[in-house]
Design a protein around this motif. Structure first.
Motif, PDB file in Angstrom:
ATOM      1  N   GLU A   1     -13.602  -9.023 -17.115  1.00 34.59           N
ATOM      2  CA  GLU A   1     -14.849  -8.843 -16.372  1.00 34.59           C
ATOM      3  C   GLU A   1     -15.006  -9.955 -15.348  1.00 34.59           C
ATOM      4  O   GLU A   1     -15.004 -11.133 -15.699  1.00 34.59           O
ATOM      5  CB  GLU A   1     -16.064  -8.848 -17.303  1.00 34.59           C
TER       6      GLU A   1
ATOM      7  N   THR B   1      -9.314  -5.829 -20.572  1.00 34.19           N
ATOM      8  CA  THR B   1     -10.475  -5.462 -19.775  1.00 34.19           C
ATOM      9  C   THR B   1     -11.180  -6.730 -19.291  1.00 34.19           C
ATOM     10  O   THR B   1     -12.159  -7.181 -19.885  1.00 34.19           O
ATOM     11  CB  THR B   1     -11.416  -4.497 -20.530  1.00 34.19           C
TER      12      THR B   1
ATOM     13  N   VAL C   1     -14.322  -0.477 -14.503  1.00 35.52           N
ATOM     14  CA  VAL C   1     -15.503  -0.151 -15.306  1.00 35.52           C
ATOM     15  C   VAL C   1     -16.737  -0.740 -14.611  1.00 35.52           C
ATOM     16  O   VAL C   1     -16.854  -1.964 -14.478  1.00 35.52           O
ATOM     17  CB  VAL C   1     -15.369  -0.734 -16.728  1.00 35.52           C
TER      18      VAL C   1
ATOM     19  N   LEU D   1     -20.141  -1.877 -14.949  1.00 31.03           N
ATOM     20  CA  LEU D   1     -21.106  -2.301 -15.962  1.00 31.03           C
ATOM     21  C   LEU D   1     -22.511  -2.110 -15.402  1.00 31.03           C
ATOM     22  O   LEU D   1     -22.860  -2.684 -14.368  1.00 31.03           O
ATOM     23  CB  LEU D   1     -20.871  -3.766 -16.328  1.00 31.03           C
TER      24      LEU D   1
ATOM     25  N   GLU E   1     -11.282  -8.210 -24.206  1.00 30.41           N
ATOM     26  CA  GLU E   1     -12.022  -8.645 -23.026  1.00 30.41           C
ATOM     27  C   GLU E   1     -11.894 -10.142 -22.783  1.00 30.41           C
ATOM     28  O   GLU E   1     -12.126 -10.944 -23.674  1.00 30.41           O
ATOM     29  CB  GLU E   1     -13.507  -8.306 -23.194  1.00 30.41           C
TER      30      GLU E   1
ATOM     31  N   TYR F   1      -8.373  -2.569 -17.480  1.00 31.89           N
ATOM     32  CA  TYR F   1      -9.652  -1.946 -17.132  1.00 31.89           C
ATOM     33  C   TYR F   1     -10.570  -3.023 -16.552  1.00 31.89           C
ATOM     34  O   TYR F   1     -11.380  -3.608 -17.265  1.00 31.89           O
ATOM     35  CB  TYR F   1     -10.292  -1.297 -18.369  1.00 31.89           C
TER      36      TYR F   1
ATOM     37  N   GLN G   1     -13.639  -4.943 -14.942  1.00 31.90           N
ATOM     38  CA  GLN G   1     -15.072  -4.679 -15.059  1.00 31.90           C
ATOM     39  C   GLN G   1     -15.873  -5.550 -14.089  1.00 31.90           C
ATOM     40  O   GLN G   1     -15.476  -6.674 -13.798  1.00 31.90           O
ATOM     41  CB  GLN G   1     -15.605  -5.030 -16.441  1.00 31.90           C
TER      42      GLN G   1
END
Length: 442
Positions: A240, A238, A302, A304, A120, A278, A280
């Motif tokens: 975010e 991933t 994703v 959250l 991440e 992925y 987020q």
């Protein structure tokens, strides 16, 4: 979606005691995009055994578990000397910040060494609109050495010492400085001392269950540099999209959609396959934007779920707005709530799936949980991440008890961890052993 379905199939087969060879023998998922990579299940991305090293912590946790069939199975797994594989079930939350400064090259390399298959980078932007890896746009005063440098003069709020009434404070944001200036900083363990009267004291505020051993080399990364590093390490990504801490549109013309588009564009320009990413966000509109504009990335986005802060109760479906079926109808495929929202306890004080988790299952949503190994010692109930199961949490071994329920009853496809060795260990045992249930699924 085939990759997600394959992962779920492997976990289901293990749960009913089927042979594990089919899952374990899947093709390695290498960095180069291609048909073989697209068909491999995320949970079983392979790594050379010599490159995965867990250290002693997972075995300490096993020894600290309450007696029972799950502990026995994990003890049997721990006693074997099998090659360890990287697993996408094991997600490096900001790297490995239990011991390494978060979002640094050193933290990410440690997480990869511990077998994390996905890494991440929390993404925010600088004054010159460059993307960087930080958990919050305004956390530089607790996660870097900025207050010790000349750049402290550019912070939104300068250091203010504890005066006997008001806590020591500061506010330093990535948007206060340029990317070039950001790269001169050094990452440190996240934390601040609210009773500090000097900058040195303020920066020494890490929880006592973490360590300062590895803070000497906290190499900060831009988002693009994180992509290059993750490709080198052979892990999936991933990112975010963090909520801006300053008014948007920034500087009058940089909108939320510009920000969301820029993050995805970095992967496109680097030639990274959408199947390895992925994205987020806590902002549902970001997810829907990606689904609309870059559907190959959006399908793996994703959501959250932080709606507990606005009244969501995991055991009360009436508080879920939008509900699970509506989210699925929007095109959301993966939902990621905190650990505690996915579990509760039954009349025998056993950890079981929550109503929230069961509803997500029924709606066909895949689930990822956050964050394991972020609570310190669990002797006193585990704190925020364990708030739905404090009566069932009284030793560090309950980390693995919870993880087992999440994997085989809730059915999560991955777990963020501050120390990925724990999740990697469990994922390897799940693949290699028939871990018996301590009780039947409700």
């Amino acid at each position: 979606m085939k990759r997600i379905d394959a992962l779920k199939g492997c976990i289901a087969a293990l749960a009913i005691g089927a042979a594990t060879a089919a899952c374990a023998a899947q093709a390695p998922d290498h960095n180069t995009p291609g048909e073989a990579g697209r068909k491999a299940a995320p949970h079983h991305a392979a790594a050379h055994s010599s490159s995965v090293s867990l250290g002693p912590r997972p075995y300490y946790l096993v020894s600290d578990m309450d007696a029972g069939p799950v502990k026995e199975a994990l003890q049997a797994c721990a006693a074997e000397h099998r090659p360890l594989r990287r697993s996408d079930f094991s997600i490096g939350h900001r790297g490995a910040p239990l011991q390494f400064p978060e979002h640094t090259e050193e933290s990410y390399r440690a997480a990869a060494r511990m077998g994390a298959g996905i890494m991440e980078c929390d993404v925010t932007f600088t004054k010159d609109r460059e993307l960087v890896c930080r958990h919050s746009q305004c956390d530089l005063h607790t996660t870097t050495n900025i207050l010790e440098t000349e750049l402290a003069s550019q912070c939104s709020e300068p250091f203010s010492p504890f005066d006997g009434t008001h806590a020591a404070s500061a506010k330093c944001c990535t948007s206060d400085i340029t990317l070039a200036q950001f790269k001169t900083l050094k990452g440190k363990m996240d934390g601040a001392n609210p009773q500090a009267t000097t900058v040195d004291d303020y920066l020494n505020g890490s929880p006592d269950w973490r360590t300062e051993l590895y803070r000497q080399r906290g190499t900060l990364l831009s988002h693009q540099e994180s992509i290059a590093l993750f490709r080198q390490l052979g892990v999936k990504m991933t990112p975010e999209l963090k909520a801006p801490q300053i008014p948007m549109p920034y500087q009058g013309d940089y909108s939320q959609q510009d920000y969301a588009r820029q993050m995805i564009r970095d992967y496109q320009e680097a030639g990274v396959s959408p199947h390895r990413v992925y994205p987020q966000s806590f902002n549902l509109e970001d997810i829907r934007y990606w689904l609309s504009t870059t559907p190959a990335f959006g399908r793996q986005a994703v959501y959250l779920d932080g709606r507990d802060s606005s009244g969501l109760e995991p055991q009360n479906p009436g508080t879920w707005q939008p509900d699970m079926a509506t989210l699925k109808g929007y095109g959301v495929n993966i939902i990621a709530p905190p650990l505690w929202m996915l579990v509760t306890t039954d009349a025998q004080n056993r950890i079981i799936p929550s109503a929230y988790a069961r509803s997500a299952q029924q709606a066909g949503l895949n689930m990822i949980a956050w964050t394991l190994e972020r609570s310190g010692p669990l002797a006193n109930g585990g704190g925020w991440y364990y708030q739905s199961i404090p009566s069932a949490t009284n030793n560090d071994g309950d980390t693995l008890t919870l993880l087992d329920v999440l994997a085989r009853q809730v059915g999560v496809i991955g777990v963020f961890s501050d120390w990925p060795a724990t999740t990697t260990f469990y994922a390897n045992c799940l693949r290699q052993h028939r871990i018996p249930r301590s009780h039947a699924r409700p």
